[in-house]
Design a protein around this motif. Structure first.
Motif, short mmCIF file in Angstrom:
data_model
loop_
_atom_site.label_atom_id
_atom_site.label_comp_id
_atom_site.label_asym_id
_atom_site.label_seq_id
_atom_site.Cartn_x
_atom_site.Cartn_y
_atom_site.Cartn_z
N GLN A 159 0.83 -1.20 0.00
CA GLN A 159 0.00 0.00 0.00
C GLN A 159 0.87 1.26 0.00
OE1 GLN A 159 -3.20 0.47 -0.60
NE2 GLN A 159 -2.89 2.67 -0.45
N GLN A 160 1.94 1.26 0.78
CA GLN A 160 2.84 2.41 0.79
C GLN A 160 3.50 2.59 -0.57
OE1 GLN A 160 5.02 0.98 4.23
NE2 GLN A 160 4.41 2.80 5.42
N ALA A 161 3.87 1.48 -1.21
CA ALA A 161 4.46 1.56 -2.54
C ALA A 161 3.45 2.14 -3.53
CB ALA A 161 4.93 0.18 -2.99
N ARG A 162 2.21 1.71 -3.44
CA ARG A 162 1.15 2.23 -4.31
C ARG A 162 1.00 3.74 -4.14
NH1 ARG A 162 -2.43 -1.23 -3.02
NH2 ARG A 162 -2.12 -2.57 -4.83
N GLU A 163 1.05 4.21 -2.90
CA GLU A 163 0.94 5.65 -2.63
C GLU A 163 2.13 6.42 -3.21
OE1 GLU A 163 0.41 5.79 1.63
OE2 GLU A 163 -1.57 4.87 1.50
N VAL A 164 3.32 5.85 -3.10
CA VAL A 164 4.50 6.50 -3.69
C VAL A 164 4.33 6.63 -5.19
CG1 VAL A 164 6.97 6.17 -4.19
CG2 VAL A 164 6.12 5.89 -1.86
N LEU A 165 3.87 5.57 -5.85
CA LEU A 165 3.64 5.61 -7.30
C LEU A 165 2.61 6.66 -7.67
CD1 LEU A 165 4.05 4.57 -10.17
CD2 LEU A 165 2.42 2.73 -9.65
N GLU A 166 1.52 6.73 -6.92
CA GLU A 166 0.46 7.70 -7.21
C GLU A 166 0.95 9.14 -7.09
OE1 GLU A 166 -2.62 6.52 -4.51
OE2 GLU A 166 -3.19 4.79 -5.73
N GLN A 167 1.90 9.40 -6.20
CA GLN A 167 2.40 10.75 -5.97
C GLN A 167 3.66 11.08 -6.78
OE1 GLN A 167 2.97 11.04 -1.73
NE2 GLN A 167 0.88 10.41 -1.30
N ALA A 168 4.27 10.07 -7.39
CA ALA A 168 5.56 10.25 -8.07
C ALA A 168 5.45 11.13 -9.31
CB ALA A 168 6.13 8.89 -8.45
N ASP A 169 6.57 11.68 -9.70
CA ASP A 169 6.67 12.44 -10.94
C ASP A 169 7.05 11.49 -12.07
OD1 ASP A 169 6.26 14.94 -9.66
OD2 ASP A 169 8.37 15.04 -9.10
N LEU A 170 6.26 11.47 -13.14
CA LEU A 170 6.59 10.67 -14.31
C LEU A 170 7.67 11.41 -15.09
CD1 LEU A 170 6.09 8.30 -16.26
CD2 LEU A 170 4.34 9.73 -17.35
N LEU A 171 8.84 10.80 -15.21
CA LEU A 171 9.94 11.42 -15.95
C LEU A 171 9.93 11.00 -17.41
CD1 LEU A 171 12.83 10.97 -13.34
CD2 LEU A 171 11.24 12.90 -13.61
N TYR A 172 9.65 9.71 -17.65
CA TYR A 172 9.59 9.18 -19.02
C TYR A 172 8.43 8.19 -19.10
CZ TYR A 172 14.30 11.05 -19.66
OH TYR A 172 15.39 11.88 -19.74
N SER A 173 7.59 8.38 -20.09
CA SER A 173 6.46 7.47 -20.31
C SER A 173 6.97 6.14 -20.86
CB SER A 173 5.49 8.08 -21.32
OG SER A 173 6.09 8.11 -22.62
N GLU A 174 6.09 5.15 -20.85
CA GLU A 174 6.43 3.85 -21.41
C GLU A 174 6.86 3.98 -22.87
OE1 GLU A 174 4.59 -0.66 -21.61
OE2 GLU A 174 3.25 1.01 -21.13
#
Length: 183
Positions: free
Chosen positions: A6-21
């Motif tokens: 759950q903490q990892a999910r929250e980090v992903l949700e708040q993270a800055d996308l630097l490069y898209s897929e």
């Protein structure tokens, strides 16, 4: 530091996308073309640096249209932490490196300590030539040793994850390259 899913999910949700897929895939295609130009006639042994290099190696291998062999090496400085420490050799290649062209594939080139040690180990084992791949090169002034021969993308000096790079053991499978939100 141990975290929950759950903490990892929250980090992903708040993270800055630097490069898209799509941007990462384009960088991998560009690297594959450069690698093919350099190594297509050299019967290389590709060494995937576990565990981070697994996704980069897998994505690259499907685009290298020439004979090669695959092996892995497992050496780490992080061991689930966010700062590098002493090198720990967990697995060495099973193929002989003597008189072989070697392509070492890793996820990130941070300070260069791990990649330099791996390249030196390959040379000491008799490799005829050693090339290195890093999907991401982190931009800062703490570099040591060599530079990667093939680099896909550059990132600022931030905690990044995705495409093989982890956040406390999670998020290696994130479909892009992200940076943990600065506090």
């Amino acid at each position: 530091m141990s975290i929950t899913a759950q903490q990892a999910r929250e980090v992903l949700e708040q993270a800055d996308l630097l490069y898209s897929e799509d941007q990462v895939e384009a960088a991998l295609t560009h690297m594959a073309a450069a690698i093919s130009t350099q190594l297509s006639n050299s019967n290389p042994l590709v060494l995937c640096v576990m565990t981070g290099g697994m996704i980069t190696a897998g994505k690259l291998l499907t685009q290298l249209q020439f004979p090669l062999q695959l092996d892995y090496i497992h050496v780490t400085r992080y061991g689930g932490t966010t700062q590098g420490g002493k090198l720990h050799w967990l697995a060495r290649p099973t193929h002989a490196l003597q008189d072989r062209a070697i392509l070492v594939v890793d996820d990130i080139f941070d300070e260069g300590v791990t990649l330099t040690a791996i390249v030196e180990e390959c040379r000491a084992a008799g490799a005829s030539e050693v090339y290195s791949v890093a999907l991401v090169d982190k931009l800062h002034d703490r570099k040591q040793g060599m530079r990667a021969d093939f680099v896909g993308l550059t990132v600022a000096d931030r905690y990044v994850f995705g495409y093989g790079m982890d956040y406390h053991g999670y998020l290696r499978n994130a479909p892009g390259i992200y940076a943990v939100k600065d506090n």
